[in-house]
Design a protein around this motif. Structure first.
Motif, PDB file in Angstrom:
ATOM      1  N   VAL A  14     -19.210  34.012  -1.627  1.00 23.75           N
ATOM      2  CA  VAL A  14     -19.619  33.257  -0.442  1.00 23.75           C
ATOM      3  C   VAL A  14     -18.400  32.796   0.337  1.00 23.75           C
ATOM      4  CG1 VAL A  14     -20.817  31.193   0.385  1.00 23.75           C
ATOM      5  CG2 VAL A  14     -21.777  32.508  -1.515  1.00 23.75           C
ATOM      6  N   ARG A 173     -26.311  23.738  -2.243  1.00 28.84           N
ATOM      7  CA  ARG A 173     -26.111  24.852  -1.330  1.00 28.84           C
ATOM      8  C   ARG A 173     -27.346  24.986  -0.446  1.00 28.84           C
ATOM      9  NH1 ARG A 173     -23.983  28.231  -6.026  1.00 28.84           N
ATOM     10  NH2 ARG A 173     -21.717  28.269  -5.749  1.00 28.84           N
ATOM     11  N   SER A 175     -28.927  27.638   0.132  1.00 32.20           N
ATOM     12  CA  SER A 175     -29.875  28.541  -0.518  1.00 32.20           C
ATOM     13  C   SER A 175     -30.818  27.814  -1.462  1.00 32.20           C
ATOM     14  CB  SER A 175     -29.125  29.631  -1.280  1.00 32.20           C
ATOM     15  OG  SER A 175     -28.223  29.074  -2.213  1.00 32.20           O
ATOM     16  N   LYS A 192     -26.668  34.089  -2.052  1.00 34.42           N
ATOM     17  CA  LYS A 192     -25.331  34.161  -1.452  1.00 34.42           C
ATOM     18  C   LYS A 192     -25.413  34.574   0.019  1.00 34.42           C
ATOM     19  CE  LYS A 192     -23.307  35.414  -5.923  1.00 34.42           C
ATOM     20  NZ  LYS A 192     -22.776  34.069  -6.226  1.00 34.42           N
ATOM     21  N   ASP A 195     -26.405  31.563   2.002  1.00 30.46           N
ATOM     22  CA  ASP A 195     -25.308  30.616   2.167  1.00 30.46           C
ATOM     23  C   ASP A 195     -24.303  31.085   3.217  1.00 30.46           C
ATOM     24  OD1 ASP A 195     -26.250  28.752   0.318  1.00 30.46           O
ATOM     25  OD2 ASP A 195     -25.377  29.844  -1.366  1.00 30.46           O
ATOM     26  N   PHE A 429     -21.621  24.401   0.627  1.00 33.02           N
ATOM     27  CA  PHE A 429     -22.219  25.736   0.691  1.00 33.02           C
ATOM     28  C   PHE A 429     -21.460  26.727  -0.188  1.00 33.02           C
ATOM     29  CE2 PHE A 429     -23.720  24.923   5.325  1.00 33.02           C
ATOM     30  CZ  PHE A 429     -24.829  24.253   4.851  1.00 33.02           C
TER      31      PHE A 429
END
Length: 501
Positions: A14, A173, A175, A192, A195, A429
């Motif tokens: 990420v 995060r 996500s 991922k 994010d 994140f």
């Protein structure tokens, strides 16, 4: 699994994908600026003209979802474990969430938008310009753009994010908010990708605000003090702002963001009452009252008004731009509000993030924007631009010099609160940690400034605005999925706050 014990400072995929793509964008803007502007203009036209209707439906659906959360038994669910207590006082909590979510935008557009709509009435209402009815219609549309729809976008991302992070131990995060949509897949490649999307949306949204703030501060210095800044002044202003919020976010949540949030909230209240008391008080009270009533009556048709048959792209320049701006801000604002809301119920979070800020926006626009209408600052916009409206309004009030300083301070501190929140959220994140490292927070602070500088350097307000629209487009579809997933997931949770594992 919580990442608090995870020795890795960041998620390598990420972080490096986000950082590399951001660097490529900055280089593209520097080396081929005309190419970047052409692409951004094309994206603006395609998204606003072809998908404007979906932006409207999305925002309206999120408003409905928020009221369902607040008014049903789902509102009793606690965002945290049964013994979790709120970390911040009610005032500090509200000051941080309001400052992070609204920032200097409310100071920029507060007097500018009502004045602009007064001299150029929105097509929904039509009618003659610069009349009492035009002023009322202008204020109503300003309420619409800064009211329930804007804040609902934040709420519907905050609630599931806070719930899964505090009750299931998921990492902080973007996500994680989609756990109730995609299940365990948020821990894999899909998470991922989400994010990385969140990083770019945040960069685009904050770059928009940074550019607007830089333009407004530059205009304010010129309009108020006659200082004609050189062509590179925009970069200097952004540099100073970037250094300030990077230092603040480096000091941490408690010392930096909380302090700034408290200070700018008190200044905000002081400026509001100053304009109310020393301005045309009765006119402001009557206009605000009438506009609230008209907003309530017209909320549904305005929410779904696509301006059919209207020449130009009014919807894209105003309503769709705003909805996209809020959507691009949603990942970092929601993450930040979730982070500071442990121990509170869903009903408390919805009320504090939907109802109270909406009322605060109404009062600010009604008083500061109403003063601009009464003082006829619309004429100033044509000559000095919309960014000069708040300073033109101050010219008609006593203690203009002190008021101008207070406004400049308010613009800067509101922006710093949002930028602090964004840098912290970006760090979360890419790391998943509740308290990411100082160096990581500082890195994203500098990165935010760099992206803002290359966009603001174009000198085009539309290019700056389009950055948020472009980055928000894919997130709009994710919010629609989240609306469904949130209710599906929370319906399985007992009111006492335990999780249905």
């Amino acid at each position: 699994m919580s990442t608090e014990t995870d020795p890795k400072p960041v998620d390598p995929l990420v972080f490096w994908v986000s950082a590399s793509l951001t660097l490529l964008f900055v280089l593209w803007a520097i080396v081929l600026p005309q190419s970047m502007e052409r692409v951004i203009d094309a994206v603006f036209t395609w998204t606003t003209e072809g998908w404007g209707w979906l932006y409207l439906w999305t925002a309206f659906g999120l408003v409905i979802g928020c009221f369902v959360l607040m008014l049903t038994k789902l509102g009793d669910i606690k965002l945290g474990r049964p013994d979790d207590k709120p970390e911040f006082s009610n005032f500090a909590w509200f000051a941080m969430l309001f400052g992070s979510a609204i920032a200097a935008g409310i100071v920029f557009w507060g007097p500018a938008e009502p004045a602009y709509h007064t001299m150029s009435p929105p097509p929904y209402f039509g009618g003659d310009a610069n009349t009492p009815q035009a002023g009322l219609d202008a204020m109503t549309y300003s309420f619409f753009h800064w009211g329930l729809s804007a804040w609902a976008i934040y709420v519907m991302l905050t609630v599931p994010l806070a719930h899964v992070c505090f009750t299931k131990g998921l990492p902080f995060r973007f996500s994680s908010a989609f756990y109730y949509v995609f299940g365990e897949r948020v821990h894999g490649v899909l998470g991922k990708i989400l994010d990385v999307f969140a990083v770019f949306a945040t960069l685009g949204g904050l770059a928009t605000t940074t550019g607007l703030v830089a333009l407004q501060l530059s205009s304010g210095l010129k309009y108020q003090y006659g200082l004609v800044l050189p062509s590179g002044a925009t970069y200097l202003i952004i540099g100073v702002l970037t250094a300030s919020f990077t230092l603040a976010v480096y000091t941490g949540l408690e010392k930096g963001i909380k302090f700034i949030g408290n200070v700018n909230m008190w200044v905000f209240v002081a400026v509001f009452f100053f304009v109310l008391v020393f301005g045309p008080t009765l006119f402001l009270v009557n206009l605000t009252t009438s506009a609230i009533g008209q907003y309530v009556v017209h909320f549904l048709p305005m929410s779904l008004y696509t301006a059919p048959g209207v020449e130009g792209n009014w919807l894209g320049s105003w309503t769709v731009f705003y909805w996209a701006w809020w959507i691009s801000w949603a990942p970092f604002v929601a993450l930040f509000i979730a982070r500071i809301s442990k121990g509170r119920t869903i009903r408390q979070v919805v009320a504090a993030t939907l109802i109270l800020p909406t009322l605060a926006d109404f009062l600010w626009y009604g008083v500061v924007g109403g003063a601009g209408i009464k003082f006829g600052v619309a004429d100033v916009l044509s000559e000095h631009g919309v960014e000069s409206a708040v300073f033109a309004t101050a010219q008609h009030l006593p203690l203009t010099g002190i008021l101008a300083v207070a406004l400049i301070f308010l613009i800067a501190t509101f922006f710093l609160t949002s930028a602090n929140s964004a840098a912290l959220a970006l760090s979360m994140f890419v790391s998943g940690k509740e308290d990411p490292g100082k160096n990581l927070r500082a890195f994203w602070g500098v990165t935010l400034g760099a992206v803002a500088a290359v966009l603001a350097g174009t000198g085009s307000l539309q290019v700056i605005q389009t950055a948020s629209i472009a980055t928000a487009f894919p997130l709009m579809f994710l919010l629609l999925a989240l609306l469904y997933g949130t209710f599906r997931g929370l319906s399985r949770v007992e009111v006492c706050g335990s999780t249905d594992d």
